[in-house]
Design a protein around this motif. Structure first.
Motif, PDB file in Angstrom:
ATOM      1  N   GLN A  85       0.831  -1.199   0.000  1.00  0.00           N
ATOM      2  CA  GLN A  85       0.000   0.000   0.000  1.00  0.00           C
ATOM      3  C   GLN A  85       0.865   1.248   0.000  1.00  0.00           C
ATOM      4  O   GLN A  85       2.040   1.214   0.368  1.00  0.00           O
ATOM      5  CB  GLN A  85      -0.906   0.012   1.235  1.00  0.00           C
ATOM      6  CG  GLN A  85      -1.951  -1.067   1.277  1.00  0.00           C
ATOM      7  CD  GLN A  85      -2.783  -0.990   2.549  1.00  0.00           C
ATOM      8  OE1 GLN A  85      -2.514  -1.661   3.521  1.00  0.00           O
ATOM      9  NE2 GLN A  85      -3.800  -0.132   2.508  1.00  0.00           N
ATOM     10  N   LEU A 186      -8.999  -5.042   4.621  1.00  0.00           N
ATOM     11  CA  LEU A 186     -10.248  -4.450   5.094  1.00  0.00           C
ATOM     12  C   LEU A 186     -10.291  -4.389   6.612  1.00  0.00           C
ATOM     13  O   LEU A 186     -10.837  -3.440   7.193  1.00  0.00           O
ATOM     14  CB  LEU A 186     -11.440  -5.260   4.569  1.00  0.00           C
ATOM     15  CG  LEU A 186     -11.705  -5.175   3.062  1.00  0.00           C
ATOM     16  CD1 LEU A 186     -12.788  -6.161   2.650  1.00  0.00           C
ATOM     17  CD2 LEU A 186     -12.096  -3.757   2.658  1.00  0.00           C
ATOM     18  N   THR A 188      -8.083  -3.656   8.639  1.00  0.00           N
ATOM     19  CA  THR A 188      -7.307  -2.543   9.195  1.00  0.00           C
ATOM     20  C   THR A 188      -7.964  -1.190   8.937  1.00  0.00           C
ATOM     21  O   THR A 188      -7.474  -0.166   9.431  1.00  0.00           O
ATOM     22  CB  THR A 188      -5.880  -2.526   8.601  1.00  0.00           C
ATOM     23  OG1 THR A 188      -5.956  -2.260   7.187  1.00  0.00           O
ATOM     24  CG2 THR A 188      -5.188  -3.866   8.832  1.00  0.00           C
ATOM     25  N   ALA A 189      -9.040  -1.171   8.157  1.00  0.00           N
ATOM     26  CA  ALA A 189      -9.718   0.091   7.836  1.00  0.00           C
ATOM     27  C   ALA A 189     -10.507   0.605   9.043  1.00  0.00           C
ATOM     28  O   ALA A 189     -10.937  -0.174   9.902  1.00  0.00           O
ATOM     29  CB  ALA A 189     -10.648  -0.102   6.646  1.00  0.00           C
ATOM     30  N   GLU A 190     -10.701   1.904   9.092  1.00  0.00           N
ATOM     31  CA  GLU A 190     -11.486   2.479  10.188  1.00  0.00           C
ATOM     32  C   GLU A 190     -12.917   1.956  10.160  1.00  0.00           C
ATOM     33  O   GLU A 190     -13.521   1.713  11.206  1.00  0.00           O
ATOM     34  CB  GLU A 190     -11.482   4.006  10.092  1.00  0.00           C
ATOM     35  CG  GLU A 190     -10.131   4.646  10.396  1.00  0.00           C
ATOM     36  CD  GLU A 190     -10.213   6.152  10.418  1.00  0.00           C
ATOM     37  OE1 GLU A 190     -11.338   6.702  10.372  1.00  0.00           O
ATOM     38  OE2 GLU A 190      -9.149   6.795  10.486  1.00  0.00           O
ATOM     39  N   ASP A 191     -13.456   1.791   8.963  1.00  0.00           N
ATOM     40  CA  ASP A 191     -14.820   1.262   8.798  1.00  0.00           C
ATOM     41  C   ASP A 191     -14.756   0.162   7.738  1.00  0.00           C
ATOM     42  O   ASP A 191     -14.919   0.440   6.545  1.00  0.00           O
ATOM     43  CB  ASP A 191     -15.769   2.378   8.365  1.00  0.00           C
ATOM     44  CG  ASP A 191     -17.226   1.932   8.325  1.00  0.00           C
ATOM     45  OD1 ASP A 191     -17.471   0.707   8.262  1.00  0.00           O
ATOM     46  OD2 ASP A 191     -18.109   2.809   8.343  1.00  0.00           O
ATOM     47  N   PRO A 192     -14.482  -1.097   8.138  1.00  0.00           N
ATOM     48  CA  PRO A 192     -14.318  -2.187   7.168  1.00  0.00           C
ATOM     49  C   PRO A 192     -15.501  -2.355   6.226  1.00  0.00           C
ATOM     50  O   PRO A 192     -15.318  -2.607   5.033  1.00  0.00           O
ATOM     51  CB  PRO A 192     -14.121  -3.423   8.055  1.00  0.00           C
ATOM     52  CG  PRO A 192     -13.544  -2.883   9.319  1.00  0.00           C
ATOM     53  CD  PRO A 192     -14.216  -1.554   9.511  1.00  0.00           C
ATOM     54  N   GLU A 195     -15.400   0.407   3.642  1.00  0.00           N
ATOM     55  CA  GLU A 195     -14.286   0.206   2.719  1.00  0.00           C
ATOM     56  C   GLU A 195     -14.604  -0.917   1.733  1.00  0.00           C
ATOM     57  O   GLU A 195     -14.307  -0.804   0.535  1.00  0.00           O
ATOM     58  CB  GLU A 195     -13.015  -0.123   3.495  1.00  0.00           C
ATOM     59  CG  GLU A 195     -11.780  -0.305   2.631  1.00  0.00           C
ATOM     60  CD  GLU A 195     -11.355   0.955   1.903  1.00  0.00           C
ATOM     61  OE1 GLU A 195     -10.585   0.830   0.920  1.00  0.00           O
ATOM     62  OE2 GLU A 195     -11.780   2.058   2.293  1.00  0.00           O
TER      63      GLU A 195
END
Length: 249
Positions: A85, A186, A188-192, A195
């Motif tokens: 990333q 996904l 690790t995203a704030e809002d899986p 995302e």
């Protein structure tokens, strides 16, 4: 009679995700399959060997063991790879080297080790797992995209080099697929959930690509029925690269 009856195939990164789906699809069509992976498969009727594609000695040992077990080789699927990333600023040189070692040089090492065996086959083919990232600019994927762009160019060059030896070389270009790596991304995203919805909406057919759909494309590309298909990168991306739909509603 299966389309791959009698064929012997090596699939790297074949213990999970897209690689596991490819191994299963080839086996279902009659091929004998060897899975090479850092964490080998325990599936029945599949030869497995530990292989670090970033290490030439490991690659050569695994290929020798696989070819001995299979009794020869007809198909190589260079599927092993890792993600990355960030923009071009975000990854240090060591990370660029690490991802290139796996995603690009890994395919080089496997191909180099397998070519002497493939030259003895009457139905030889290589398929490289590429990506939509090679053909479309995606945000936060500079390093990953660079490696997959290299794979796309390498595929065409190899196809030209080995066509007259009877070896076809193609690539498959998945869109964002429903794989363990994407699941970890996904998580690790704030809002899986949001995302995932954004990734799904980015693809015109409105969902992530299933590994089995990519495997179907690889099955076609490696089939003796596709003898006139070489130097191709086959998109399995729900239309992401080629289509420009009007906004829904």
């Amino acid at each position: 009679m299966g389309s791959h009856d009698g064929l012997r195939a090596i699939v790297t990164g074949g213990a999970s995700g897209i690689g596991a789906a490819i191994a299963a699809a080839l086996q279902d069509r009659g091929a004998t399959v060897a899975v090479l992976d850092l964490q080998p498969s325990v599936a029945e009727d599949v030869f497995s060997a530990t292989c670090d594609v970033a290490d030439d000695e490991s690659v050569r040992a695994a290929v020798t063991a696989a070819v001995d077990a299979l009794g020869g080789l007809d198909v190589l699927v260079n599927n092993a790879g890792i993600g990355a990333q960030g923009t071009v600023e975000d990854n240090p040189d060591d990370e660029w080297r690490r991802v290139y070692e796996v995603n690009v040089l890994g395919a080089v090492r496997l191909s180099r080790a397998c070519l002497p065996h493939l030259r003895r086959s009457d139905a030889a083919s290589i398929v490289n797992t590429c990506s939509i990232a090679a053909t479309a600019g995606l945000p936060q994927r500079a390093l990953y995209s660079a490696t997959k762009g290299a794979i796309a160019a390498l595929t065409r060059a190899m196809a030209a080099d080995h066509l007259r030896e009877g070896i076809r070389v193609n690539a498959v270009n998945p869109g964002t697929a429903d794989t363990p790596w994407v699941a970890r991304l996904l998580s690790t995203a704030e809002d899986p959930a949001a995302e995932r919805a954004a990734l799904e909406a980015r693809q015109p057919h409105g969902r992530l690509v299933a590994p089995e759909e990519v495997a179907e494309a690889v099955a076609y590309l490696t089939s003796p029925l596709a003898r006139s298909t070489t130097g191709v990168d086959l998109a399995v991306d729900g239309g992401m690269q080629a289509l420009r739909l009007r906004p829904a509603g």
